[in-house]
Design a protein around this motif. Structure first.
Motif, mmCIF file in Angstrom:
data_model
loop_
_atom_site.group_PDB
_atom_site.id
_atom_site.type_symbol
_atom_site.label_atom_id
_atom_site.label_comp_id
_atom_site.label_asym_id
_atom_site.label_seq_id
_atom_site.Cartn_x
_atom_site.Cartn_y
_atom_site.Cartn_z
ATOM 1 N N ASP A 497 24.271 42.451 42.064
ATOM 2 C CA ASP A 497 25.027 41.904 42.806
ATOM 3 C C ASP A 497 26.538 42.250 42.457
ATOM 4 O O ASP A 497 27.109 41.914 41.503
ATOM 5 C CB ASP A 497 25.038 40.309 42.945
ATOM 6 C CG ASP A 497 26.006 39.577 43.607
ATOM 7 O OD1 ASP A 497 26.154 40.014 44.864
ATOM 8 O OD2 ASP A 497 26.589 38.591 43.518
ATOM 9 N N PRO A 498 27.207 43.238 43.139
ATOM 10 C CA PRO A 498 28.554 43.647 42.740
ATOM 11 C C PRO A 498 29.588 42.524 42.619
ATOM 12 O O PRO A 498 30.156 42.855 41.574
ATOM 13 C CB PRO A 498 28.917 44.769 43.740
ATOM 14 C CG PRO A 498 27.421 45.177 44.306
ATOM 15 C CD PRO A 498 26.536 44.143 44.355
ATOM 16 N N GLN A 502 31.923 41.987 39.163
ATOM 17 C CA GLN A 502 33.411 41.811 39.129
ATOM 18 C C GLN A 502 33.907 40.601 38.511
ATOM 19 O O GLN A 502 34.774 40.428 37.863
ATOM 20 C CB GLN A 502 33.905 41.682 40.846
ATOM 21 C CG GLN A 502 33.721 43.195 41.341
ATOM 22 C CD GLN A 502 34.720 44.231 40.774
ATOM 23 O OE1 GLN A 502 34.332 45.281 40.302
ATOM 24 N NE2 GLN A 502 35.926 43.788 41.056
ATOM 25 N N LYS A 503 32.982 39.580 38.886
ATOM 26 C CA LYS A 503 33.378 38.183 38.344
ATOM 27 C C LYS A 503 33.078 38.331 36.692
ATOM 28 O O LYS A 503 34.085 37.813 36.006
ATOM 29 C CB LYS A 503 32.352 37.223 38.772
ATOM 30 C CG LYS A 503 32.749 35.670 38.159
ATOM 31 C CD LYS A 503 31.545 34.672 38.914
ATOM 32 C CE LYS A 503 30.107 34.966 38.151
ATOM 33 N NZ LYS A 503 29.209 33.903 38.542
ATOM 34 N N ARG A 507 36.409 37.611 34.084
ATOM 35 C CA ARG A 507 36.460 36.545 33.157
ATOM 36 C C ARG A 507 36.762 37.181 31.824
ATOM 37 O O ARG A 507 37.584 36.328 31.025
ATOM 38 C CB ARG A 507 34.853 35.789 33.128
ATOM 39 C CG ARG A 507 34.909 35.013 32.011
ATOM 40 C CD ARG A 507 33.399 34.249 32.010
ATOM 41 N NE ARG A 507 33.065 33.388 30.876
ATOM 42 C CZ ARG A 507 32.634 33.923 29.680
ATOM 43 N NH1 ARG A 507 32.230 35.120 29.601
ATOM 44 N NH2 ARG A 507 32.396 32.896 28.793
ATOM 45 N N ILE A 508 36.069 38.171 31.560
ATOM 46 C CA ILE A 508 36.261 38.920 30.203
ATOM 47 C C ILE A 508 38.030 39.219 29.902
ATOM 48 O O ILE A 508 38.619 38.958 28.991
ATOM 49 C CB ILE A 508 35.895 40.170 29.816
ATOM 50 C CG1 ILE A 508 34.253 39.878 29.783
ATOM 51 C CG2 ILE A 508 36.089 40.995 28.757
ATOM 52 C CD1 ILE A 508 33.357 41.195 29.770
ATOM 53 N N ARG A 509 38.696 39.773 30.878
ATOM 54 C CA ARG A 509 40.070 40.092 30.750
ATOM 55 C C ARG A 509 41.097 38.743 31.216
ATOM 56 O O ARG A 509 42.081 38.940 30.952
ATOM 57 C CB ARG A 509 40.402 40.822 32.477
ATOM 58 C CG ARG A 509 39.762 42.269 32.215
ATOM 59 C CD ARG A 509 40.147 43.267 33.383
ATOM 60 N NE ARG A 509 39.738 44.346 33.012
ATOM 61 C CZ ARG A 509 38.626 44.909 33.817
ATOM 62 N NH1 ARG A 509 37.974 44.316 34.721
ATOM 63 N NH2 ARG A 509 37.843 46.312 33.549
ATOM 64 N N ASN A 510 40.525 37.609 31.372
ATOM 65 C CA ASN A 510 41.342 36.380 31.412
ATOM 66 C C ASN A 510 40.515 35.337 30.542
ATOM 67 O O ASN A 510 40.235 34.253 31.155
ATOM 68 C CB ASN A 510 41.526 35.825 32.695
ATOM 69 C CG ASN A 510 42.066 36.843 33.717
ATOM 70 O OD1 ASN A 510 43.368 36.949 33.670
ATOM 71 N ND2 ASN A 510 41.316 37.875 34.380
ATOM 72 N N SER A 553 35.809 51.688 38.196
ATOM 73 C CA SER A 553 34.613 51.276 37.308
ATOM 74 C C SER A 553 35.136 50.642 36.221
ATOM 75 O O SER A 553 36.478 50.436 35.802
ATOM 76 C CB SER A 553 33.934 52.389 36.677
ATOM 77 O OG SER A 553 34.780 53.380 36.059
ATOM 78 N N HIS A 554 34.372 49.723 35.347
ATOM 79 C CA HIS A 554 34.761 49.024 34.447
ATOM 80 C C HIS A 554 34.506 49.510 32.980
ATOM 81 O O HIS A 554 33.209 49.745 32.751
ATOM 82 C CB HIS A 554 34.374 47.444 34.362
ATOM 83 C CG HIS A 554 34.808 46.698 35.801
ATOM 84 N ND1 HIS A 554 36.098 46.241 35.888
ATOM 85 C CD2 HIS A 554 34.040 46.486 36.845
ATOM 86 C CE1 HIS A 554 35.895 45.521 37.072
ATOM 87 N NE2 HIS A 554 34.884 45.663 37.767
#
Length: 623
Positions: A497-498, A502-503, A507-510, A553-554
């Motif tokens: 589930d893309p 993203q979620k 979350r990691i970046r915030n 991409s992440h």
């Protein structure tokens, strides 16, 4: 157009389809049925419409393929975001238009086209058919095509691009992906996979050339009779095997080698090419796994056609090796650009080397033989080794002690291939390059990972060490003692589930407020964070990452106070979030059990605290 190619002559087929009650989707369905001339994929769309499968249709028809780390890759079937006749034709039309802007001499340079053994011929989506359609588009515009007459290893395409001076190359393959997938891999004139900005500009060019130019683009039969089509197989195979000898350092020893080798080609293309490479090095040919040596697009004896999965997918190889008393097992993936290696332990069982462990051995071997021929330490100033940033730092330890250069690239061999090209232009030598996902390149014979050359180089290394009464595993311990233990762990979670992916990364970046990354992992302080998706690097004064920004991409890397480096990234080819952790110890004896325990603790914490697998319904896997 005849029945063999799909349309049945009925120009009003699309009018029989029901409405989906979605005007945008109806338009996409009509567009598909107007352009597609493949009976199989047309029938798929018509049956989905008849069954009211609106979400399936929307997923297939309302988005397009984009270039990942390995080109265009997706399931075979109907739809603008699937691999099929129409999307291959569209992609090639866009590629042609883009090449015309770059190469005034395109009509003399031509392009190279190769293919693996994927797909069922009766479905109209076999790799060979898609390769012929790729050739047909180019030939329809009077561009010469060097189309291989049979399946070849992926490295043969970039090798041929350079050898023949072609403008570009296309390989139809999905490598080690599931049997349902196929792909379209593009190489630039330097032999390296395309990277930015070429990939984005080719995609834009594809968007501008969506309608098939003419009926001739669908006529794969015309490819056989066209005078602009040549078959480079004999020339390229001969040149490749001849140049392969530059990696052979101990031919006389190879001829006397008492070791037996087992090889599996994983139902792909590798068998005949590995057999010939061994003979080129003076070895007796390896023993093939009979059930896996011939092409089989169903990959019928393995649950997953990826030798990186380890012992669970090497079962037949290991059983044969036990029966034949062979100490070394070599396995190439279906398109023969990756290599897995296992060695019979002195006690019992088998040691399946990780990509990082095998890289330590191959890096040592390549430098050892280079040093034998270069006594002057100053020569090291023009010697390089390369690795992707999520791979082991063991080559960096080599470089610090031995005096040569080490560089990191973004994940994906396209970055390594392009860097090799840049370094070679200034007279430098790249001895060895790798990515941890069992992708290796010894020397710079091909600007891409190469399972064929890597397999025979491993065989020669094993033969040499055996003559010194050493196993590969014993030599790996010697390397760690000299350069420091480099213990790594690769894990991943599956997420189909893309939006969930993203979620997770949002979350990691915030993590502790907007723009705030995690400060600890498993109770250990995080001292640096590098996020190449946003271009952020807390270890640098300007807070900017040296590696190129990759917003599509992440990838986030955490450096912990205890020296562990951990990276989370999305896969460019599969629905995965990958996790890489490595503990780099100082040279000399180390308490390996303590290092392993600390590494496992951090790896587990990274998954649990940052990805929250249970909460997000992720499936964990370890490699």
């Amino acid at each position: 157009m005849g029945d063999d190619n799909g349309l049945n002559g009925d120009l009003n087929a699309n009018s029989r389809c029901q409405s989906t009650e979605d005007p945008q989707l109806d338009k996409a369905v009509q567009q598909w049925l107007t352009w597609d001339k493949n009976r199989w994929t047309r029938a798929q769309v018509e049956s989905l419409v008849a069954a009211g499968r609106v979400e399936d249709l929307r997923m297939r028809l309302c988005s397009r393929l984009s270039f990942g780390t390995a080109g265009l890759r997706a399931p075979m079937g109907a739809g603008f975001n699937r691999i099929n006749d129409l999307t291959i034709i569209q992609s090639t039309q866009g590629l042609y238009s883009y090449l015309c802007r770059y190469f005034a001499d395109l009509s003399s340079r031509g392009v190279v086209v190769g293919f693996d053994t994927r797909g069922q011929e009766e479905s109209g989506c076999s790799s060979q058919r898609l390769a012929k359609l790729t050739a047909a588009v180019m030939l329809s515009r009077d561009v010469p095509v060097h189309l291989f007459s049979t399946f070849v290893p992926t490295p043969y395409v970039p090798y041929a691009v350079k050898k023949l001076g072609a403008a570009a190359g296309v390989m139809i393959t999905a490598s080690h992906n599931p049997k349902e997938d196929n792909g379209y891999k593009v190489y630039w004139c330097n032999g390296a996979q395309i990277s930015s900005p070429h990939d984005k500009e080719i995609l834009q060019s594809i968007e501008e050339q969506l309608e098939p130019w003419s009926a001739s683009c669908w006529e794969e039969e015309l490819v056989e009779s066209c005078s602009l089509r040549t078959d480079p197989l004999t020339q390229i195979n001969s040149c490749y095997m001849e140049e392969l000898t530059s990696l052979c350092f101990h031919r006389d020893l190879n001829r006397r080698c008492p070791l037996k080798f087992v090889h599996s080609s994983f139902h792909g293309v590798g068998h005949a090419f590995i057999q010939q490479a061994f003979q080129t090095f003076g070895f007796a040919p390896p023993i093939p796994v009979p059930e896996q040596k011939d092409p089989d697009p169903n990959f019928s004896t393995v649950r997953c056609p990826n030798p990186e999965e380890g012992e669970s997918v090497l079962e037949l190889s290991l059983l044969l090796a036990e029966k034949e008393n062979a100490r070394i097992v070599l396995a190439t993936d279906p398109d023969a650009d990756r290599l897995a290696v296992a060695e019979k332990s002195d006690g019992c069982g088998w040691k399946v080397f990780t990509g990082n462990e095998l890289a330590a051995l191959l890096g040592w071997w390549m430098f050892f033989n280079w040093k034998e021929a270069h006594a002057d330490p100053a020569d090291c100033q023009q010697v390089y080794m390369l690795a992707t940033t999520v791979s082991s730092k063991v080559l960096q330890a080599f470089a610090r002690m031995e005096g040569f250069h080490f560089e990191e690239t973004l994940p994906g061999f396209k970055w390594i291939g392009n860097r090799i090209h840049e370094l070679s232009k200034t007279g430098n030598t790249v001895l060895f390059s790798f990515e941890e996902s069992i992708g290796f390149l010894c020397g710079s014979l091909v600007p891409d990972k190469d399972g064929v050359s890597s397999a025979v180089v491993v065989a020669e290394m094993a033969s040499y060490l055996h003559n010194k009464s050493l196993s590969l595993s014993q030599q790996l311990l010697h390397i760690y003692h000299r350069y420091g233990y480099h213990l790594s762990k690769t894990s991943y979670v599956v997420c189909n589930d893309p939006p969930t992916i993203q979620k997770i990364f949002s979350r990691i970046r915030n993590f502790e407020g907007e723009g705030s990354y995690p400060k600890t992992c498993g109770g250990v302080q995080i001292v640096h964070v590098r996020d190449v998706t946003t271009g952020y690097d807390s270890s640098r004064a300007d807070l900017r990452s040296v590696l190129p920004v990759t917003r599509n991409s992440h990838m986030i890397t955490f450096t912990l106070q205890n020296g562990i480096v951990a990276t989370l990234r999305t896969s460019g080819t599969e629905p995965k979030i990958k996790c890489y952790t490595e503990y780099c110890a100082a040279p000399g004896d180390s308490e390996v059990s303590v290092l392993k325990e600390e590494l496992m603790k951090v790896t587990t914490a990274l998954l649990d605290e940052f990805l929250e697998p249970e909460k997000n319904n992720l499936i964990r896997r370890c490699v």
